[in-house]
Design a protein around this motif. Structure first.
Motif, PDB file in Angstrom:
ATOM      1  N   LEU A  32      -8.329   1.656   2.650  1.00  0.00           N
ATOM      2  CA  LEU A  32      -8.277   2.972   2.011  1.00  0.00           C
ATOM      3  C   LEU A  32      -7.281   3.870   2.725  1.00  0.00           C
ATOM      4  N   ASP A  33      -6.661   4.768   1.968  1.00  0.00           N
ATOM      5  CA  ASP A  33      -5.799   5.748   2.626  1.00  0.00           C
ATOM      6  C   ASP A  33      -6.655   6.848   3.244  1.00  0.00           C
ATOM      7  N   ALA A  34      -6.027   7.851   3.820  1.00  0.00           N
ATOM      8  CA  ALA A  34      -6.756   8.873   4.572  1.00  0.00           C
ATOM      9  C   ALA A  34      -7.750   9.638   3.716  1.00  0.00           C
ATOM     10  N   THR A  35      -7.491   9.711   2.398  1.00  0.00           N
ATOM     11  CA  THR A  35      -8.382  10.475   1.522  1.00  0.00           C
ATOM     12  C   THR A  35      -9.424   9.605   0.834  1.00  0.00           C
ATOM     13  N   GLY A  36      -9.299   8.285   0.973  1.00  0.00           N
ATOM     14  CA  GLY A  36     -10.301   7.407   0.391  1.00  0.00           C
ATOM     15  C   GLY A  36      -9.835   6.596  -0.796  1.00  0.00           C
ATOM     16  N   SER A  37      -8.547   6.679  -1.162  1.00  0.00           N
ATOM     17  CA  SER A  37      -8.031   5.875  -2.268  1.00  0.00           C
ATOM     18  C   SER A  37      -7.631   4.500  -1.755  1.00  0.00           C
ATOM     19  N   ARG A  38      -7.886   3.509  -2.580  1.00  0.00           N
ATOM     20  CA  ARG A  38      -7.563   2.141  -2.191  1.00  0.00           C
ATOM     21  C   ARG A  38      -6.048   1.926  -2.205  1.00  0.00           C
ATOM     22  N   LEU A  39      -5.534   1.188  -1.220  1.00  0.00           N
ATOM     23  CA  LEU A  39      -4.117   0.888  -1.191  1.00  0.00           C
ATOM     24  C   LEU A  39      -3.759  -0.033  -2.354  1.00  0.00           C
ATOM     25  N   PRO A  40      -2.551   0.103  -2.882  1.00  0.00           N
ATOM     26  CA  PRO A  40      -2.182  -0.672  -4.079  1.00  0.00           C
ATOM     27  C   PRO A  40      -1.938  -2.148  -3.769  1.00  0.00           C
ATOM     28  N   VAL A  41      -1.992  -2.945  -4.799  1.00  0.00           N
ATOM     29  CA  VAL A  41      -1.681  -4.378  -4.723  1.00  0.00           C
ATOM     30  C   VAL A  41      -0.194  -4.542  -4.381  1.00  0.00           C
ATOM     31  N   PRO A  42       0.190  -5.472  -3.501  1.00  0.00           N
ATOM     32  CA  PRO A  42      -0.651  -6.405  -2.739  1.00  0.00           C
ATOM     33  C   PRO A  42      -0.807  -5.979  -1.291  1.00  0.00           C
ATOM     34  N   LEU A  43      -1.021  -4.706  -1.055  1.00  0.00           N
ATOM     35  CA  LEU A  43      -1.118  -4.211   0.315  1.00  0.00           C
ATOM     36  C   LEU A  43      -2.541  -4.423   0.842  1.00  0.00           C
ATOM     37  N   PHE A  44      -2.855  -5.679   1.048  1.00  0.00           N
ATOM     38  CA  PHE A  44      -4.130  -6.087   1.615  1.00  0.00           C
ATOM     39  C   PHE A  44      -3.914  -6.382   3.102  1.00  0.00           C
ATOM     40  N   PRO A  45      -4.969  -6.423   3.892  1.00  0.00           N
ATOM     41  CA  PRO A  45      -4.808  -6.694   5.325  1.00  0.00           C
ATOM     42  C   PRO A  45      -4.084  -8.021   5.576  1.00  0.00           C
ATOM     43  N   GLY A  46      -3.008  -7.941   6.372  1.00  0.00           N
ATOM     44  CA  GLY A  46      -2.284  -9.141   6.759  1.00  0.00           C
ATOM     45  C   GLY A  46      -1.267  -9.635   5.750  1.00  0.00           C
ATOM     46  N   PHE A  47      -0.897  -8.817   4.768  1.00  0.00           N
ATOM     47  CA  PHE A  47       0.000  -9.279   3.714  1.00  0.00           C
ATOM     48  C   PHE A  47       1.432  -8.773   3.869  1.00  0.00           C
ATOM     49  N   ASP A  48       1.631  -7.493   4.071  1.00  0.00           N
ATOM     50  CA  ASP A  48       2.992  -6.940   4.115  1.00  0.00           C
ATOM     51  C   ASP A  48       3.010  -5.716   5.015  1.00  0.00           C
ATOM     52  N   THR A  49       3.372  -5.932   6.267  1.00  0.00           N
ATOM     53  CA  THR A  49       3.315  -4.853   7.264  1.00  0.00           C
ATOM     54  C   THR A  49       4.171  -3.662   6.868  1.00  0.00           C
ATOM     55  N   LEU A  50       5.447  -3.883   6.578  1.00  0.00           N
ATOM     56  CA  LEU A  50       6.325  -2.747   6.312  1.00  0.00           C
ATOM     57  C   LEU A  50       6.106  -2.156   4.925  1.00  0.00           C
ATOM     58  N   GLY A  51       5.702  -2.975   3.966  1.00  0.00           N
ATOM     59  CA  GLY A  51       5.338  -2.412   2.673  1.00  0.00           C
ATOM     60  C   GLY A  51       4.164  -1.462   2.789  1.00  0.00           C
ATOM     61  N   THR A  52       3.208  -1.822   3.630  1.00  0.00           N
ATOM     62  CA  THR A  52       2.056  -0.950   3.877  1.00  0.00           C
ATOM     63  C   THR A  52       2.483   0.313   4.594  1.00  0.00           C
ATOM     64  N   LEU A  53       3.357   0.173   5.590  1.00  0.00           N
ATOM     65  CA  LEU A  53       3.831   1.345   6.330  1.00  0.00           C
ATOM     66  C   LEU A  53       4.560   2.308   5.393  1.00  0.00           C
ATOM     67  N   GLU A  54       5.399   1.770   4.534  1.00  0.00           N
ATOM     68  CA  GLU A  54       6.124   2.620   3.586  1.00  0.00           C
ATOM     69  C   GLU A  54       5.159   3.378   2.686  1.00  0.00           C
ATOM     70  N   HIS A  55       4.132   2.695   2.199  1.00  0.00           N
ATOM     71  CA  HIS A  55       3.167   3.360   1.320  1.00  0.00           C
ATOM     72  C   HIS A  55       2.398   4.448   2.076  1.00  0.00           C
ATOM     73  N   ILE A  56       1.969   4.132   3.288  1.00  0.00           N
ATOM     74  CA  ILE A  56       1.208   5.120   4.055  1.00  0.00           C
ATOM     75  C   ILE A  56       2.019   6.394   4.250  1.00  0.00           C
ATOM     76  N   MET A  57       3.303   6.245   4.594  1.00  0.00           N
ATOM     77  CA  MET A  57       4.121   7.436   4.838  1.00  0.00           C
ATOM     78  C   MET A  57       4.355   8.222   3.557  1.00  0.00           C
ATOM     79  N   SER A  58       4.203   7.589   2.399  1.00  0.00           N
ATOM     80  CA  SER A  58       4.372   8.314   1.139  1.00  0.00           C
ATOM     81  C   SER A  58       3.146   9.148   0.773  1.00  0.00           C
TER      82      SER A  58
END
Length: 552
Positions: free
Chosen positions: A310-336
């Motif tokens: 979940l992001d800081a507000t409680g929304s689920r991260l989008p597909v396919p940003l699951f644990p262990g799948f795409d480090t920098l894709g997840t980082l990019e989404h978090i910063m957005s």
């Protein structure tokens, strides 16, 4: 100015893994070596000593025994799909990437065995991707864990260098900070700098910068193996790529403060060309170390795929940003999102099987090659270091109900309003998807698919279950921070590890290896890593540099 009676054939700057490998290769060839290291002797081995010890190998016997069909062609497809080389500066990084793949699919394992390095039989699956076949991710498990973790990788090279010292053909000069590379007639012929006062600081802890003398030493070749920039948050922010959004205001450090990039600037002033500085590798699953060694000391969770993210507000991260799948894709989404932290929501059943912590000190069974302790990983209960973080870590919430869990999450992030109803909706919706053996939920399908791999089913991925199942409890939430780690760019080098100048020509006498060279060429990973390639990159580029200089 102190003078050296010892006359080396080469100077190695930095006593981390790449530098030790380069020095070992030189000593094997009958050369004399001086290693200059700013930190105290306690830090010999650099960042590799702290690492989990993962190594990228292709079509290994360990893979084949686990039923994995890998090949150089498949690994090349994954590597270049992840690297996404797209710059003129990628001329040498592309060639280093191909050379490393050939090494990983060829002599690497046999060479490791010659060094006395052995591998854990179960191969891990890092950076699973989750996209299509031609873009980022490992198509198959390739993360080989070393018996002895990072300490086991470093040990044989430390032993060889110390043997060289005892034989009078090597010098280990601790507390020698290089301030300048000596350039004469366009060639690098040595290094000079300050001798720092002795310091009893433990490994990784800050040491003093009190100057008690000066030094100058010369050799026909200088190899820079000084590491990256992860401990220098100001420099990380300065080089932060636009594609990842605004740089974080708050980050944890996955490396000590002395990993500051200072030697990169010194090399540049000597004529070396730095490229791809905006390519970097930082993790999104950092937790505050309950027993820190350095400032802002963070530990990375190596997660299995089942935790709800979940992001800081409680929304689920989008597909396919699951644990262990795409480090920098997840980082990019978090910063957005406008926030710098996220949450894992999981169960005791998940933490017992799917949580590992990066670091030799966090894995005493593997580090100490303790088979009896290792066997406890398949017993009920999480490994001791995990339970210690669950009990003492400031980022963990443990609760019997979802309402209690949300109360705890609110306490840990009072500055952000968590949408409690959204979290409840996400948890309940996910759990409903487990009423059948099939689902539209991509994460649940990914978990089920992962368990088709024997290694994941055996020790890595929990059987699918509902988060609110009391038998799987208690519920756990983990607040996750961005944690700095690796530089993917650096000194541009050719395939002999020679540092290149602005015109693309080799600078006589100057070589680079390890993270200082972007692990080879100035960035052999391109934009993304497949994991297990940082230690491996130090081994490979250090070996190349040492052998190239030995052949002079």
């Amino acid at each position: 100015m102190s003078a050296y009676e010892f006359t080396p054939d080469a100077i190695v700057i930095g006593a981390g893994l790449a530098g030790l490998v380069a020095a070992s290769e030189l000593l094997r060839s009958g050369k004399r070596v001086t290693i200059l290291e700013q930190e105290p002797e306690a830090s010999l081995g650099g960042q590799a000593w702290w690492s989990f010890g993962g190594l990228f190998l292709v079509d290994s016997p360990e893979q084949r025994r686990m039923g994995i069909h890998d090949s150089l062609e498949l690994a090349r497809q994954d590597w270049f799909g992840s690297a996404d080389f797209d710059r003129d500066e990628d001329f040498w990084p592309r060639r280093w990437a191909e050379a490393y793949l050939q090494f990983a699919a060829g002599e690497k394992r046999a060479w490791l065995k010659e060094q006395g390095i052995s591998l854990f039989p179960v191969v891990g699956w890092a950076e699973r991707g989750g996209y299509t076949a031609t873009v980022h991710g490992n198509s198959v498990p390739r993360f080989h864990i070393t018996w002895g973790t990072g300490t086991g990788v470093v040990a044989p090279f430390i032993d060889r260098v110390r043997q060289g010292v005892s034989l009078g053909v090597a010098r280990l000069e601790f507390r020698h900070r290089v301030d300048e590379l000596i350039v004469e007639n366009g060639a690098v012929v040595g290094a000079r700098g300050a001798i720092l006062a002795p310091d009893a600081a433990e490994r990784g802890a800050p040491s003093n910068r009190n100057e008690v003398g000066e030094f100058e030493t010369r050799a026909p070749a200088v190899i820079v193996t000084s590491g990256g920039i992860g401990g220098n948050h100001d420099l990380v922010r300065e080089q932060w790529p636009r594609r990842l959004g605004t740089p974080p205001e708050h980050m944890l450090s996955g490396v000590p403060a002395h990993v500051d990039g200072r030697m990169l600037g010194i090399s540049e002033r000597a004529g070396a060309r730095l490229i791809n500085g905006d390519r970097m590798w930082h993790y999104t699953e950092g937790i505050v170390n309950h027993s820190p060694v350095w400032a802002k000391h963070g530990i990375r969770i190596l997660p299995g795929p089942s935790s709800l993210w979940l992001d800081a507000t409680g929304s689920r991260l989008p597909v396919p940003l699951f644990p262990g799948f795409d480090t920098l894709g997840t980082l990019e989404h978090i910063m957005s999102t406008g926030y710098e932290h996220t949450w894992f929501v999981l169960t005791q059943k998940i933490i017992e099987k799917e949580f590992a912590l990066s670091g030799s000190e966090q894995n005493p069974d593997l580090t100490n090659r303790d088979y009896r302790l290792l066997a406890t990983r398949v017993l009920p209960g999480a490994p001791g270091p995990i339970e210690k973080f669950k009990t003492h870590g400031e980022d963990f919430v443990v609760a019997n109900t979802l309402d209690e869990l949300l109360d705890g999450m609110d306490r840990l992030s009072p500055e952000v309003t968590i949408d409690r109803e959204r979290v409840r909706s996400e948890v309940e919706a996910r759990d409903r998807e487990l009423d059948n053996d099939f689902s539209k939920d991509a994460q649940i399908n990914a978990v089920r698919q992962a368990r088709h791999y024997r290694g994941d089913k055996l020790i890595r991925v929990a059987s699918p279950h509902k988060l609110q199942d009391p038998k799987a409890g208690p519920l756990i939430a983990v607040k996750l921070h961005i944690i700095t780690r690796k530089s993917l760019g650096g000194i541009e080098t050719d395939l002999q590890a020679r540092a290149l100048g602005a015109d693309g020509s080799p600078i006589p006498g100057l070589y680079a290896a390890g993270e200082a060279s972007g692990f080879g060429g100035g960035g052999m990973h391109g934009y993304r890593s497949l994991e297990g390639t940082f230690l491996g990159g130090c081994l490979f580029s250090g070996r190349v540099a040492g052998r190239a200089v030995a052949g002079l």
